[in-house]
Design an enzyme around this catalytic site. Structure first.
Site, short mmCIF file in Angstrom:
data_model
loop_
_atom_site.label_atom_id
_atom_site.label_comp_id
_atom_site.label_asym_id
_atom_site.label_seq_id
_atom_site.Cartn_x
_atom_site.Cartn_y
_atom_site.Cartn_z
N TYR A 208 0.83 -0.97 0.06
CA TYR A 208 0.01 -0.11 0.11
C TYR A 208 0.78 1.25 -0.17
O TYR A 208 1.88 1.26 1.00
CB TYR A 208 -1.01 0.04 1.21
CG TYR A 208 -1.79 1.10 1.48
CD1 TYR A 208 -2.99 1.30 0.57
CD2 TYR A 208 -1.43 2.19 2.28
CE1 TYR A 208 -3.76 2.51 0.61
CE2 TYR A 208 -2.39 3.30 2.43
CZ TYR A 208 -3.57 3.54 1.68
OH TYR A 208 -4.31 4.34 1.60
N ASP B 100 9.50 2.57 -0.41
CA ASP B 100 8.46 3.51 0.13
C ASP B 100 8.65 2.99 1.62
O ASP B 100 8.39 1.92 2.03
CB ASP B 100 7.29 2.97 -0.34
CG ASP B 100 5.85 3.84 0.53
OD1 ASP B 100 6.26 4.33 1.48
OD2 ASP B 100 5.12 3.48 0.33
N LYS C 84 4.95 9.20 8.55
CA LYS C 84 4.76 8.79 10.03
C LYS C 84 5.68 9.45 10.97
O LYS C 84 5.58 10.38 11.33
CB LYS C 84 4.69 7.39 10.04
CG LYS C 84 3.70 6.88 9.16
CD LYS C 84 3.03 5.39 9.39
CE LYS C 84 2.10 5.08 8.28
NZ LYS C 84 0.84 5.11 8.54
#
Ligand code: HOZ
Length: 427
Positions: free
Chosen positions: A141, A236, A265
Protein backbone atom coordinates in the site's frame (compact mmCIF):
# COMPACT_ATOMS: atom_id res chain seq x y z
CA UNK A 1 -20.53 10.52 26.38
CA UNK A 2 -19.68 6.83 26.03
CA UNK A 3 -18.02 5.08 23.06
CA UNK A 4 -21.33 3.83 21.69
CA UNK A 5 -22.90 7.31 21.71
CA UNK A 6 -19.76 8.84 20.22
CA UNK A 7 -19.71 6.35 17.34
CA UNK A 8 -23.47 6.71 16.71
CA UNK A 9 -23.10 10.46 16.40
CA UNK A 10 -20.03 10.15 14.17
CA UNK A 11 -21.92 7.79 11.87
CA UNK A 12 -24.40 10.60 11.19
CA UNK A 13 -21.55 12.86 10.16
CA UNK A 14 -18.91 10.74 8.42
CA UNK A 15 -19.09 7.82 5.97
CA UNK A 16 -18.84 4.77 8.23
CA UNK A 17 -18.39 7.10 11.21
CA UNK A 18 -14.70 7.73 10.53
CA UNK A 19 -12.26 9.79 8.49
CA UNK A 20 -10.02 6.89 7.49
CA UNK A 21 -11.62 3.48 6.85
CA UNK A 22 -9.67 1.07 9.03
CA UNK A 23 -10.45 3.11 12.17
CA UNK A 24 -14.07 1.91 12.03
CA UNK A 25 -13.05 -1.53 13.44
CA UNK A 26 -15.41 -3.08 10.87
CA UNK A 27 -13.15 -5.99 10.02
CA UNK A 28 -12.98 -7.03 13.67
CA UNK A 29 -16.75 -6.69 14.04
CA UNK A 30 -16.55 -4.15 16.85
CA UNK A 31 -17.22 -0.49 17.48
CA UNK A 32 -14.10 1.66 17.90
CA UNK A 33 -13.30 3.21 21.24
CA UNK A 34 -13.16 6.99 20.89
CA UNK A 35 -9.81 8.22 22.13
CA UNK A 36 -9.63 11.06 24.59
CA UNK A 37 -5.90 11.23 25.28
CA UNK A 38 -2.58 9.43 25.20
CA UNK A 39 0.35 9.34 27.58
CA UNK A 40 3.55 7.38 26.94
CA UNK A 41 2.59 3.84 25.97
CA UNK A 42 -1.08 4.24 26.91
CA UNK A 43 -4.20 5.69 25.35
CA UNK A 44 -7.45 6.40 27.21
CA UNK A 45 -10.92 6.35 25.67
CA UNK A 46 -13.78 8.72 26.40
CA UNK A 47 -15.06 6.31 29.07
CA UNK A 48 -11.72 6.54 30.86
CA UNK A 49 -10.64 2.99 29.95
CA UNK A 50 -6.89 2.60 29.56
CA UNK A 51 -5.22 0.60 26.75
CA UNK A 52 -1.63 -0.38 26.03
CA UNK A 53 -1.30 1.11 22.56
CA UNK A 54 0.40 -0.87 19.78
CA UNK A 55 -1.05 1.28 16.97
CA UNK A 56 0.63 4.56 17.92
CA UNK A 57 -1.30 6.57 15.38
CA UNK A 58 -0.31 3.93 12.78
CA UNK A 59 3.40 4.43 13.28
CA UNK A 60 4.43 8.04 13.94
CA UNK A 61 4.63 7.95 17.75
CA UNK A 62 7.89 6.10 18.23
CA UNK A 63 8.62 8.38 21.23
CA UNK A 64 5.24 7.53 22.78
CA UNK A 65 2.20 9.71 23.27
CA UNK A 66 2.63 13.33 24.31
CA UNK A 67 6.38 13.06 24.88
CA UNK A 68 7.29 16.22 26.86
CA UNK A 69 10.07 17.19 24.42
CA UNK A 70 7.77 16.88 21.41
CA UNK A 71 4.97 18.79 23.11
CA UNK A 72 7.42 21.53 24.15
CA UNK A 73 8.81 21.82 20.61
CA UNK A 74 5.32 22.01 19.12
CA UNK A 75 4.16 24.58 21.69
CA UNK A 76 7.20 26.78 21.10
CA UNK A 77 6.71 26.62 17.34
CA UNK A 78 2.97 27.28 17.63
CA UNK A 79 3.58 30.46 19.65
CA UNK A 80 5.43 31.87 16.64
CA UNK A 81 2.62 31.16 14.19
CA UNK A 82 1.02 28.07 12.68
CA UNK A 83 1.89 28.37 9.03
CA UNK A 84 3.59 30.83 6.71
CA UNK A 85 3.65 29.20 3.30
CA UNK A 86 7.24 30.46 3.19
CA UNK A 87 10.61 28.86 3.94
CA UNK A 88 11.57 28.41 7.60
CA UNK A 89 14.70 27.24 9.40
CA UNK A 90 12.76 24.33 10.89
CA UNK A 91 12.55 22.73 7.43
CA UNK A 92 16.32 22.99 7.05
CA UNK A 93 16.88 21.56 10.53
CA UNK A 94 14.60 18.55 9.99
CA UNK A 95 16.05 17.89 6.52
CA UNK A 96 19.60 17.88 7.94
CA UNK A 97 18.50 15.51 10.70
CA UNK A 98 16.89 13.08 8.23
CA UNK A 99 20.04 13.14 6.07
CA UNK A 100 22.14 12.32 9.15
CA UNK A 101 20.17 9.08 9.45
CA UNK A 102 20.08 8.43 5.66
CA UNK A 103 23.46 9.75 4.48
CA UNK A 104 23.16 8.44 0.91
CA UNK A 105 20.29 10.84 0.22
CA UNK A 106 21.24 14.35 -0.88
CA UNK A 107 18.04 16.35 -1.22
CA UNK A 108 14.49 16.13 0.06
CA UNK A 109 11.09 17.56 -0.71
CA UNK A 110 8.68 17.86 2.21
CA UNK A 111 5.00 17.18 1.66
CA UNK A 112 2.18 16.55 4.13
CA UNK A 113 1.21 12.88 3.74
CA UNK A 114 2.71 9.57 2.70
CA UNK A 115 0.21 9.45 -0.17
CA UNK A 116 1.62 12.71 -1.52
CA UNK A 117 5.21 11.57 -1.04
CA UNK A 118 4.79 8.43 -3.15
CA UNK A 119 2.56 10.19 -5.69
CA UNK A 120 5.31 12.79 -6.16
CA UNK A 121 8.02 10.12 -6.33
CA UNK A 122 6.15 8.45 -9.19
CA UNK A 123 5.73 11.73 -11.04
CA UNK A 124 9.43 12.39 -10.60
CA UNK A 125 10.34 8.93 -11.90
CA UNK A 126 7.98 9.28 -14.84
CA UNK A 127 9.19 12.80 -15.58
CA UNK A 128 12.89 11.96 -15.66
CA UNK A 129 12.54 8.67 -17.55
CA UNK A 130 9.83 9.85 -19.95
CA UNK A 131 8.03 6.56 -19.31
CA UNK A 132 4.49 5.90 -18.05
CA UNK A 133 4.43 2.41 -16.55
CA UNK A 134 5.20 1.55 -12.97
CA UNK A 135 5.67 -1.82 -11.31
CA UNK A 136 4.11 -2.37 -7.89
CA UNK A 137 3.55 -5.47 -5.77
CA UNK A 138 0.27 -7.00 -4.69
CA UNK A 139 -0.54 -6.20 -1.08
CA UNK A 140 1.80 -3.19 -0.88
CA UNK A 141 0.00 0.00 0.00
CA UNK A 142 1.49 3.31 -1.07
CA UNK A 143 -1.32 5.69 -0.19
CA UNK A 144 -4.55 6.27 -2.02
CA UNK A 145 -3.50 8.05 -5.21
CA UNK A 146 -5.23 6.62 -8.30
CA UNK A 147 -2.54 4.56 -9.98
CA UNK A 148 -1.44 3.02 -6.66
CA UNK A 149 -4.88 1.80 -5.57
CA UNK A 150 -4.42 -1.36 -7.57
CA UNK A 151 -4.23 -4.61 -5.56
CA UNK A 152 -3.39 -2.43 -2.57
CA UNK A 153 -3.03 -3.54 1.03
CA UNK A 154 -3.98 -1.75 4.28
CA UNK A 155 -7.59 -0.49 4.46
CA UNK A 156 -8.13 -1.37 0.79
CA UNK A 157 -7.43 -5.04 1.58
CA UNK A 158 -9.25 -4.87 4.90
CA UNK A 159 -12.47 -3.90 3.14
CA UNK A 160 -12.07 -6.24 0.20
CA UNK A 161 -11.51 -3.55 -2.42
CA UNK A 162 -7.80 -3.70 -3.19
CA UNK A 163 -8.57 -2.06 -6.52
CA UNK A 164 -10.99 0.79 -5.85
CA UNK A 165 -14.00 1.82 -7.92
CA UNK A 166 -13.35 5.35 -9.15
CA UNK A 167 -9.85 4.64 -10.41
CA UNK A 168 -10.08 5.10 -14.21
CA UNK A 169 -8.87 2.00 -16.03
CA UNK A 170 -6.79 4.32 -18.22
CA UNK A 171 -4.77 5.22 -15.10
CA UNK A 172 -4.61 1.70 -13.70
CA UNK A 173 -3.38 0.28 -17.00
CA UNK A 174 0.03 1.82 -16.38
CA UNK A 175 0.34 -0.05 -13.08
CA UNK A 176 1.99 -3.41 -13.68
CA UNK A 177 1.66 -5.95 -10.90
CA UNK A 178 3.69 -8.79 -9.45
CA UNK A 179 3.57 -10.95 -6.38
CA UNK A 180 5.72 -9.75 -3.49
CA UNK A 181 8.95 -11.73 -3.15
CA UNK A 182 8.53 -13.17 -6.66
CA UNK A 183 11.67 -12.19 -8.56
CA UNK A 184 10.88 -14.47 -11.52
CA UNK A 185 7.55 -12.66 -11.86
CA UNK A 186 9.29 -9.27 -11.88
CA UNK A 187 11.83 -10.51 -14.43
CA UNK A 188 9.01 -11.63 -16.69
CA UNK A 189 7.31 -8.22 -16.44
CA UNK A 190 10.60 -6.48 -17.29
CA UNK A 191 11.28 -8.87 -20.15
CA UNK A 192 7.98 -7.84 -21.71
CA UNK A 193 7.75 -4.14 -20.75
CA UNK A 194 11.29 -3.16 -19.77
CA UNK A 195 11.63 -0.06 -21.94
CA UNK A 196 8.34 1.33 -20.66
CA UNK A 197 8.80 1.01 -16.91
CA UNK A 198 9.61 4.31 -15.18
CA UNK A 199 10.04 2.78 -11.75
CA UNK A 200 9.55 -0.07 -9.37
CA UNK A 201 7.87 0.99 -6.14
CA UNK A 202 7.96 -1.29 -3.13
CA UNK A 203 7.60 -1.39 0.64
CA UNK A 204 10.92 -3.17 1.31
CA UNK A 205 9.43 -4.21 4.61
CA UNK A 206 5.76 -4.50 3.86
CA UNK A 207 3.53 -3.34 6.67
CA UNK A 208 0.24 -3.02 4.88
CA UNK A 209 -0.61 -6.66 4.19
CA UNK A 210 0.30 -7.47 7.73
CA UNK A 211 4.02 -7.55 8.46
CA UNK A 212 5.87 -9.23 5.53
CA UNK A 213 9.54 -8.39 4.98
CA UNK A 214 11.08 -8.77 1.53
CA UNK A 215 13.72 -11.40 0.84
CA UNK A 216 17.15 -9.87 0.44
CA UNK A 217 17.73 -11.63 -2.90
CA UNK A 218 14.40 -10.37 -4.19
CA UNK A 219 15.33 -6.74 -3.49
CA UNK A 220 18.80 -7.24 -4.97
CA UNK A 221 17.13 -8.67 -8.07
CA UNK A 222 14.84 -5.65 -8.35
CA UNK A 223 17.84 -3.32 -8.10
CA UNK A 224 19.54 -5.22 -10.92
CA UNK A 225 16.43 -5.17 -13.09
CA UNK A 226 16.08 -1.42 -12.62
CA UNK A 227 19.75 -0.90 -13.51
CA UNK A 228 19.51 -3.08 -16.61
CA UNK A 229 16.39 -1.38 -17.90
CA UNK A 230 17.00 2.25 -16.89
CA UNK A 231 14.15 2.28 -14.35
CA UNK A 232 14.25 3.88 -10.91
CA UNK A 233 13.87 1.92 -7.68
CA UNK A 234 11.63 3.57 -5.08
CA UNK A 235 11.68 2.32 -1.50
CA UNK A 236 8.49 3.37 0.22
CA UNK A 237 9.63 3.79 3.81
CA UNK A 238 6.62 5.76 4.97
CA UNK A 239 6.02 3.00 7.48
CA UNK A 240 9.42 1.31 7.88
CA UNK A 241 11.51 4.51 7.90
CA UNK A 242 12.97 5.11 11.41
CA UNK A 243 10.89 2.09 12.51
CA UNK A 244 12.63 -1.02 11.17
CA UNK A 245 15.91 0.40 12.47
CA UNK A 246 17.97 3.58 12.46
CA UNK A 247 18.06 3.74 8.67
CA UNK A 248 14.80 1.85 8.23
CA UNK A 249 14.79 -0.84 5.57
CA UNK A 250 17.69 0.94 3.86
CA UNK A 251 19.80 -0.04 6.87
CA UNK A 252 18.51 -3.60 7.02
CA UNK A 253 19.21 -4.16 3.32
CA UNK A 254 22.28 -1.94 3.38
CA UNK A 255 23.79 -3.28 0.16
CA UNK A 256 20.78 -2.20 -1.90
CA UNK A 257 20.52 1.53 -2.56
CA UNK A 258 17.23 2.82 -3.92
CA UNK A 259 17.04 5.90 -6.16
CA UNK A 260 14.22 7.48 -4.20
CA UNK A 261 13.05 6.94 -0.63
CA UNK A 262 9.67 8.11 0.63
CA UNK A 263 9.02 8.98 4.27
CA UNK A 264 6.04 9.86 6.43
CA UNK A 265 4.78 8.93 9.89
CA UNK A 266 7.83 9.16 12.24
CA UNK A 267 9.32 12.20 10.47
CA UNK A 268 6.22 14.16 11.51
CA UNK A 269 6.26 12.86 15.08
CA UNK A 270 2.44 12.77 15.08
CA UNK A 271 1.90 15.85 12.91
CA UNK A 272 1.30 15.73 9.13
CA UNK A 273 4.74 15.60 7.49
CA UNK A 274 6.15 13.36 4.80
CA UNK A 275 8.98 13.60 2.30
CA UNK A 276 10.75 12.07 -0.65
CA UNK A 277 14.49 12.07 -1.02
CA UNK A 278 17.13 11.09 -3.53
CA UNK A 279 20.33 12.21 -5.22
CA UNK A 280 20.69 15.96 -5.85
CA UNK A 281 20.56 15.77 -9.64
CA UNK A 282 17.43 13.64 -9.58
CA UNK A 283 15.64 15.74 -6.95
CA UNK A 284 16.53 18.92 -8.85
CA UNK A 285 14.21 17.75 -11.60
CA UNK A 286 11.39 18.89 -9.26
CA UNK A 287 10.00 22.38 -9.67
CA UNK A 288 11.24 25.12 -9.28
CA UNK A 289 14.77 23.77 -9.95
CA UNK A 290 13.35 21.53 -12.66
CA UNK A 291 10.17 21.13 -14.65
CA UNK A 292 8.33 18.41 -12.75
CA UNK A 293 5.62 20.18 -10.82
CA UNK A 294 4.61 19.61 -7.22
CA UNK A 295 3.45 22.06 -4.54
CA UNK A 296 1.62 22.27 -1.21
CA UNK A 297 0.40 25.11 1.04
CA UNK A 298 1.18 23.15 4.20
CA UNK A 299 4.34 21.42 2.92
CA UNK A 300 7.11 21.84 5.50
CA UNK A 301 4.60 23.23 8.02
CA UNK A 302 6.56 24.60 11.00
CA UNK A 303 4.57 22.77 13.67
CA UNK A 304 4.96 19.46 11.85
CA UNK A 305 8.68 20.13 11.31
CA UNK A 306 9.11 20.89 15.02
CA UNK A 307 7.35 17.67 16.06
CA UNK A 308 9.39 15.60 13.60
CA UNK A 309 12.67 17.23 14.60
CA UNK A 310 12.03 16.67 18.31
CA UNK A 311 11.14 13.03 17.62
CA UNK A 312 14.30 12.38 15.59
CA UNK A 313 16.35 14.12 18.30
CA UNK A 314 14.86 11.79 20.91
CA UNK A 315 15.85 8.81 18.74
CA UNK A 316 19.34 10.21 18.16
CA UNK A 317 19.93 10.97 21.84
CA UNK A 318 19.89 7.31 22.90
CA UNK A 319 22.53 5.04 21.37
CA UNK A 320 20.62 1.86 22.20
CA UNK A 321 17.22 3.21 21.10
CA UNK A 322 16.60 0.54 18.46
CA UNK A 323 18.18 -2.23 20.54
CA UNK A 324 15.60 -1.55 23.24
CA UNK A 325 12.72 -1.51 20.75
CA UNK A 326 13.94 -4.66 19.01
CA UNK A 327 14.34 -6.53 22.30
CA UNK A 328 10.79 -5.60 23.31
CA UNK A 329 9.35 -6.59 19.92
CA UNK A 330 11.18 -9.91 20.17
CA UNK A 331 9.92 -10.57 23.70
CA UNK A 332 6.38 -9.72 22.63
CA UNK A 333 6.41 -11.94 19.56
CA UNK A 334 8.10 -14.84 21.40
CA UNK A 335 5.48 -14.47 24.11
CA UNK A 336 2.65 -14.56 21.54
CA UNK A 337 4.18 -17.58 19.78
CA UNK A 338 4.55 -19.50 23.03
CA UNK A 339 1.06 -18.58 24.27
CA UNK A 340 -0.50 -19.62 20.94
CA UNK A 341 1.44 -22.92 20.98
CA UNK A 342 0.23 -23.81 24.45
CA UNK A 343 -3.33 -22.94 23.45
CA UNK A 344 -3.02 -25.09 20.31
CA UNK A 345 -3.56 -22.13 17.96
CA UNK A 346 -1.57 -21.92 14.69
CA UNK A 347 0.30 -18.61 14.66
CA UNK A 348 3.20 -17.14 12.69
CA UNK A 349 5.03 -14.18 14.20
CA UNK A 350 7.71 -11.83 12.93
CA UNK A 351 9.31 -8.51 13.84
CA UNK A 352 11.98 -6.04 12.79
CA UNK A 353 13.08 -3.15 14.97
CA UNK A 354 9.93 -1.61 16.42
CA UNK A 355 7.57 -3.30 13.91
CA UNK A 356 5.86 -6.62 14.53
CA UNK A 357 3.15 -8.78 13.04
CA UNK A 358 1.40 -12.11 13.39
CA UNK A 359 -0.87 -14.23 11.21
CA UNK A 360 -3.25 -16.98 12.29
CA UNK A 361 -1.83 -19.65 10.02
CA UNK A 362 0.85 -22.34 10.09
CA UNK A 363 2.57 -21.13 6.92
CA UNK A 364 4.90 -18.15 6.96
CA UNK A 365 3.37 -15.31 4.88
CA UNK A 366 5.67 -14.26 2.06
CA UNK A 367 3.15 -12.43 -0.10
CA UNK A 368 -0.40 -11.06 -0.29
CA UNK A 369 -1.95 -14.42 -1.16
CA UNK A 370 -0.44 -15.98 1.95
CA UNK A 371 -1.65 -13.06 4.07
CA UNK A 372 -5.17 -13.33 2.62
CA UNK A 373 -5.21 -17.07 3.34
CA UNK A 374 -4.68 -16.57 7.09
CA UNK A 375 -7.62 -16.95 9.48
CA UNK A 376 -9.02 -13.41 9.65
CA UNK A 377 -12.10 -14.51 11.60
CA UNK A 378 -9.84 -15.79 14.37
CA UNK A 379 -7.82 -12.56 14.17
CA UNK A 380 -11.06 -10.62 14.73
CA UNK A 381 -11.95 -12.70 17.80
CA UNK A 382 -8.44 -12.36 19.17
CA UNK A 383 -8.55 -8.60 18.63
CA UNK A 384 -11.81 -8.36 20.58
CA UNK A 385 -10.40 -10.43 23.43
CA UNK A 386 -7.29 -8.26 23.63
CA UNK A 387 -9.29 -5.03 23.52
CA UNK A 388 -11.44 -6.28 26.41
CA UNK A 389 -8.21 -6.82 28.35
CA UNK A 390 -6.95 -3.31 27.65
CA UNK A 391 -4.62 -4.00 24.70
CA UNK A 392 -5.14 -1.85 21.62
CA UNK A 393 -3.92 -3.64 18.48
CA UNK A 394 -4.45 -2.52 14.87
CA UNK A 395 -8.03 -3.55 14.03
CA UNK A 396 -7.09 -5.42 10.87
CA UNK A 397 -5.02 -8.46 9.99
CA UNK A 398 -3.51 -6.38 7.18
CA UNK A 399 -1.64 -3.88 9.32
CA UNK A 400 1.51 -3.85 11.46
CA UNK A 401 2.03 -3.42 15.20
CA UNK A 402 4.41 -0.86 16.68
CA UNK A 403 6.46 -0.59 19.88
CA UNK A 404 7.41 2.87 21.13
CA UNK A 405 10.22 3.74 23.50
CA UNK A 406 7.45 4.36 26.07
CA UNK A 407 6.14 0.78 25.70
CA UNK A 408 7.79 -0.58 28.84
CA UNK A 409 8.86 -4.13 29.66
CA UNK A 410 5.96 -4.26 32.14
CA UNK A 411 3.50 -3.35 29.39
CA UNK A 412 4.96 -6.09 27.18
CA UNK A 413 4.61 -8.61 30.04
CA UNK A 414 1.02 -7.51 30.69
CA UNK A 415 0.23 -7.87 26.97
CA UNK A 416 1.64 -11.40 26.88
CA UNK A 417 -0.52 -12.35 29.89
CA UNK A 418 -3.57 -10.96 28.10
CA UNK A 419 -2.59 -12.86 24.94
CA UNK A 420 -2.37 -16.15 26.88
CA UNK A 421 -6.03 -15.79 27.88
CA UNK A 422 -7.04 -14.47 24.47
CA UNK A 423 -5.48 -17.39 22.54
CA UNK A 424 -7.33 -19.83 24.82
CA UNK A 425 -10.57 -17.94 24.17
CA UNK A 426 -10.19 -18.09 20.37
CA UNK A 427 -9.13 -21.76 20.22
N1 HOZ B 1 -3.46 3.66 6.13
C1 HOZ B 1 -3.18 3.65 7.51
C2 HOZ B 1 -2.65 2.35 7.96
N2 HOZ B 1 -1.75 1.69 7.11
C3 HOZ B 1 -4.39 3.99 8.33
C4 HOZ B 1 -4.43 5.41 8.67
C5 HOZ B 1 -5.51 5.79 9.68
O1 HOZ B 1 -6.61 5.25 9.64
O2 HOZ B 1 -5.26 6.66 10.49
Amino acid sequence: MNNFQAFSEAQELFPGGVNSPVRAFKSVGAAPPFIDRGEGGYIYDVEGKRYIDFVQSWGPLIAGHAHPKVIRAVSEAAKKGLSFGAPTLLETALAKKILEFYPFLEKLRFVSTGTEAVMTALRLARGVTGRDDILKFKGCYHGHSDCLLVEAGSGAATFGAPSSPGVPSDFAKHTLLCDYNDLAGAEAVFAKNGGKIACVVIEPIAGNMGFVPADREFLKGLRNLCDQHGSLLIFDEVMSGFRAGKMGACGIYAEITPDIVTFGKVIGGGMPAAALGGGAALMDALSPAGKIYQAGTLSGNPIAMAAGLATLEIIGSQADFYDILTARAETLMNGFAEAARSAGVALQTDFCGSMFGFFFTDKKARNFQDALASDTARFAKFHNEMLKRGVYLAPSQFETGFISIATTDDMIAETILAAKEAFKAVK
